[in-house]
Scaffold this motif. Structure first.
Motif, PDB file in Angstrom:
ATOM      1  N   VAL A  19      32.232  28.210  80.414  1.00  0.00           N
ATOM      2  CA  VAL A  19      31.907  29.233  80.198  1.00  0.00           C
ATOM      3  C   VAL A  19      31.965  29.178  78.802  1.00  0.00           C
ATOM      4  N   ILE A  22      30.091  26.553  76.927  1.00  0.00           N
ATOM      5  CA  ILE A  22      28.363  26.633  76.455  1.00  0.00           C
ATOM      6  C   ILE A  22      28.222  27.571  75.799  1.00  0.00           C
ATOM      7  N   VAL A  23      29.579  28.066  75.142  1.00  0.00           N
ATOM      8  CA  VAL A  23      29.280  28.987  74.350  1.00  0.00           C
ATOM      9  C   VAL A  23      29.901  28.548  72.664  1.00  0.00           C
ATOM     10  N   LEU A  26      26.742  26.506  72.302  1.00  0.00           N
ATOM     11  CA  LEU A  26      25.762  27.246  71.749  1.00  0.00           C
ATOM     12  C   LEU A  26      25.898  27.796  70.292  1.00  0.00           C
ATOM     13  N   LEU A  27      27.037  27.691  69.608  1.00  0.00           N
ATOM     14  CA  LEU A  27      27.787  28.267  68.459  1.00  0.00           C
ATOM     15  C   LEU A  27      27.273  26.993  66.779  1.00  0.00           C
ATOM     16  N   VAL A  29      24.947  24.842  68.087  1.00  0.00           N
ATOM     17  CA  VAL A  29      23.420  24.195  68.028  1.00  0.00           C
ATOM     18  C   VAL A  29      22.791  25.264  66.561  1.00  0.00           C
ATOM     19  N   LEU A  30      23.347  25.838  66.166  1.00  0.00           N
ATOM     20  CA  LEU A  30      22.737  26.924  64.797  1.00  0.00           C
ATOM     21  C   LEU A  30      22.682  25.632  64.104  1.00  0.00           C
ATOM     22  N   ALA A 273      22.922  40.669  68.078  1.00  0.00           N
ATOM     23  CA  ALA A 273      21.632  39.490  68.018  1.00  0.00           C
ATOM     24  C   ALA A 273      20.557  39.942  67.313  1.00  0.00           C
ATOM     25  N   PHE A 278      27.198  36.231  64.105  1.00  0.00           N
ATOM     26  CA  PHE A 278      27.618  35.425  65.764  1.00  0.00           C
ATOM     27  C   PHE A 278      28.860  35.040  65.900  1.00  0.00           C
ATOM     28  N   LEU A 281      28.476  37.875  68.930  1.00  0.00           N
ATOM     29  CA  LEU A 281      27.770  37.147  69.770  1.00  0.00           C
ATOM     30  C   LEU A 281      28.543  36.287  70.782  1.00  0.00           C
ATOM     31  N   THR A 282      29.101  36.085  69.859  1.00  0.00           N
ATOM     32  CA  THR A 282      29.999  34.595  70.746  1.00  0.00           C
ATOM     33  C   THR A 282      31.253  35.584  71.355  1.00  0.00           C
ATOM     34  N   THR A 285      29.628  36.831  74.647  1.00  0.00           N
ATOM     35  CA  THR A 285      29.536  36.477  75.832  1.00  0.00           C
ATOM     36  C   THR A 285      30.732  35.746  76.706  1.00  0.00           C
TER      37      THR A 285
END
Lengths: 312, 259
Positions: A19, A22-23, A26-27, A29-30, A273, A278, A281-282, A285
């Motif tokens: 997890v 993944i987070v 995600l952070l 690919v910004l 969101a 961010f 968000l992170t 999540t």
């Protein structure tokens, strides 16, 4: 059994690590990476470069991941520049309200869903079982946001007996119980359908077991057979179901909080969101993902404890 | 039911013509009447016409995302189950980790970074919903991998890829199709939720979730016709796809039992 619990826990640790990966991805690919996330979309390249150098973001990704993870493990989830508060503080404020919402709804769903499933199993293939099955199917297919709206239309607009908004964040939850009714009901009704359907099939399977025939042959009263022998065993799979349903319930909580402006973690996430906050968000999540991992671990372990027949 | 809804969304606009581009503020918020059978919304679009246009988007995204999720999931699951061992463990822990984060959180997270469009939404929703089919297909592959006919195909010189695509996946087709129908209804709900939360496709394009989200602002004025049709449409389409899935599952299970 102990070895099973240890193995299962190790697996949960691995998944929890997954997890965090993944987070982290995600952070990253910004466009612009975490620097843009913190400084905002209009930050100029020099500032981003300076920020990257300061926080070690110009180092290779695996090293960055290590640094970030050690921060997270120490309980530092970052800082929201949009809300000017640390993510930890925001979570400490909002998470308990979400736990209250999820807890009350799940409890209510169990209280309604389980007896409903038992009743349907006993009245199997009769008209009332059929009607209840269709109802469960419809409720199961109704998205939480539509259900919430219907409840608002019914109980706040057409028949104004309940407030249409969730509790406010400034007062204690228990002092504004009427505001809790509709959010809890919205979240619970969807889960009731899930529980009753599952309980019904579990109960039907149990009723066909040999030991119930034996009990009947021994002359145990039918009411006692259902209450003492059948329901207890049919309840066991519900524990597993609770673990499996957890992501769905938390997802439903987010939508419910959004409809009723319920000041919980999901609402916080939704606002974040929209404002592209961010760090929040992170943080959220991560917390949600790890709670789900822990929740399903607990469900599996509990199942192994209460059902001694299970051997792994 | 599915066919009826598809006809409604694509043939409907040919019969019942409406203006879905220009706004008409003087006609805003009208209750249902002969001219507007389901009334109008806050900028004067006919709700019935909007329901058709929105349905097209909802179905397109639903089918597209389901297809994309299935493709990813089938590839991931069959490779994981076929190779086995450490690769399988690693691939499945990735699935577990993805499943641990509720889909709506992932969706909102990703949607906050980009400006959504129909192809992008199909991509995003597919990207977050592949783990469930992956897990199912893996289980199916595991049970099929050591069947005699698979061994025979290997002995006859069939490569791994050929065995997966020609011998294992066709036999897992039942599982794939059944899961596919559930994926469609899940994707439609996902899109609707996302739009409801205000991170869907920007106007004048619409879908059922966005119509609901729009109607919410006027619920307290008692404009029920702005909320109920779109919501009911979602429920109907989801029930329809779930029923199809249930039916197909029964069909495939009967076939398996007889074998």
């Amino acid at each position: 059994m102990t070895s099973y619990i240890i193995r299962r826990s190790l697996q949960a640790v691995v998944v929890a690590m997954g997890v965090t990966v993944i987070v982290f991805i995600l952070l990253h690919v910004l466009p612009g990476g975490p620097a843009r996330a913190v400084l905002g979309p209009r930050a100029d390249p020099e500032r981003i470069a300076a920020f990257d150098a300061e926080f070690g973001l110009n180092k290779p990704l695996p090293i960055q991941f290590g640094v970030w993870l050690s921060q997270v493990l120490r309980g530092n989830l970052g800082y929201s520049y949009k809300l000017n508060q640390s993510v930890d503080a925001l979570l400490a404020e909002n998470l308990p309200r979400t736990i209250a919402l999820v807890g009350m709804s799940t409890l209510l769903a169990l209280i309604i869903g389980v007896p409903l499933g038992v009743y349907q199993a006993l009245r199997r293939s009769r008209a009332d079982d059929f009607v209840l099955s269709v109802l469960a199917f419809v409720f199961y297919s109704t998205p939480a946001f539509f259900l919430g709206l219907i409840l608002i239309l019914a109980f706040s607009v057409a028949l104004p007996i309940l407030p249409p908004s969730g509790p406010s964040g400034t007062q204690a939850l228990w002092s504004q119980l009427p505001n809790m009714v509709l959010p809890v009901l919205t979240l619970a009704l969807g889960i009731v359908a899930l529980f009753s359907r599952y309980m019904r099939s579990s109960m039907i399977d149990t009723l066909l077991c040999d030991y119930l025939t034996t009990a009947r042959a021994k002359g145990v009263r039918p009411s006692s057979i259902v209450a003492k022998h059948a329901v207890r065993n049919a309840l066991l799979p519900i524990i597993t179901l609770l673990g499996l349903a957890l992501p769905g319930i938390i997802g439903g909580a987010l939508i419910t909080e959004a409809i009723f402006n319920y000041p919980g973690m999901g609402y916080l996430f939704w606002q974040a969101a929209q404002t592209e906050d961010f760090p929040v968000l992170t943080g959220v999540t991560l917390v949600v993902g790890v709670s789900v991992v822990v929740g399903s671990l607990l469900a599996d372990v509990l199942y192994a404890v209460v059902d001694p027949r299970v051997r792994y | 039911m599915v066919v009826a809804l598809v006809l409604f969304c694509w043939i409907g606009p040919l019969v019942y013509r409406t203006n879905q581009v220009a706004t008409a503020l003087q006609l805003a918020n009208r209750p249902p009447s002969v001219r507007f059978p389901l009334g109008t919304d806050n900028v004067g679009y006919s709700i019935l016409g909007r329901l058709m246009a929105g349905g097209q988007t909802s179905l397109e995204v639903g089918l597209g995302a389901a297809a994309f999720a299935l493709m990813l999931g089938v590839l991931w699951g069959s490779v994981s189950g076929y190779v086995g061992g450490l690769v399988d463990s690693v691939m499945m822990r990735i699935v577990d980790a993805t499943l641990a984060i509720p889909i709506i959180f992932l969706l909102l997270f990703i949607a906050s970074m980009v400006t959504p469009s129909v192809p992008l939404l199909i991509f995003i929703i597919g990207l977050v919903s592949w783990p469930t089919p992956a897990r199912l297909i893996r289980a199916e592959t595991l049970s099929l991998r050591h069947r005699e006919y698979v061994d025979a195909a290997r002995t006859a010189g069939g490569g791994h890829i050929r065995v997966i695509f020609r011998h294992i996946l066709p036999n897992a087709l039942g599982t794939i199709i059944v899961n596919g129908t559930f994926q469609v209804s899940d994707a439609i709900i996902a899109l609707a939720s996302l739009s409801f939360l205000g991170l869907g496709i920007p106007p004048p394009a619409t879908n059922w979730g966005e119509m609901l989200s729009n109607g919410v602002n006027y619920v307290f004025e008692g404009y029920w016709w702005q909320v109920l049709p779109a919501g009911l449409a979602i429920v109907v389409i989801v029930v329809a796809f779930n029923l199809v899935g249930d039916g197909l599952r029964d069909v495939f299970e009967v076939r398996l039992r007889r074998r």
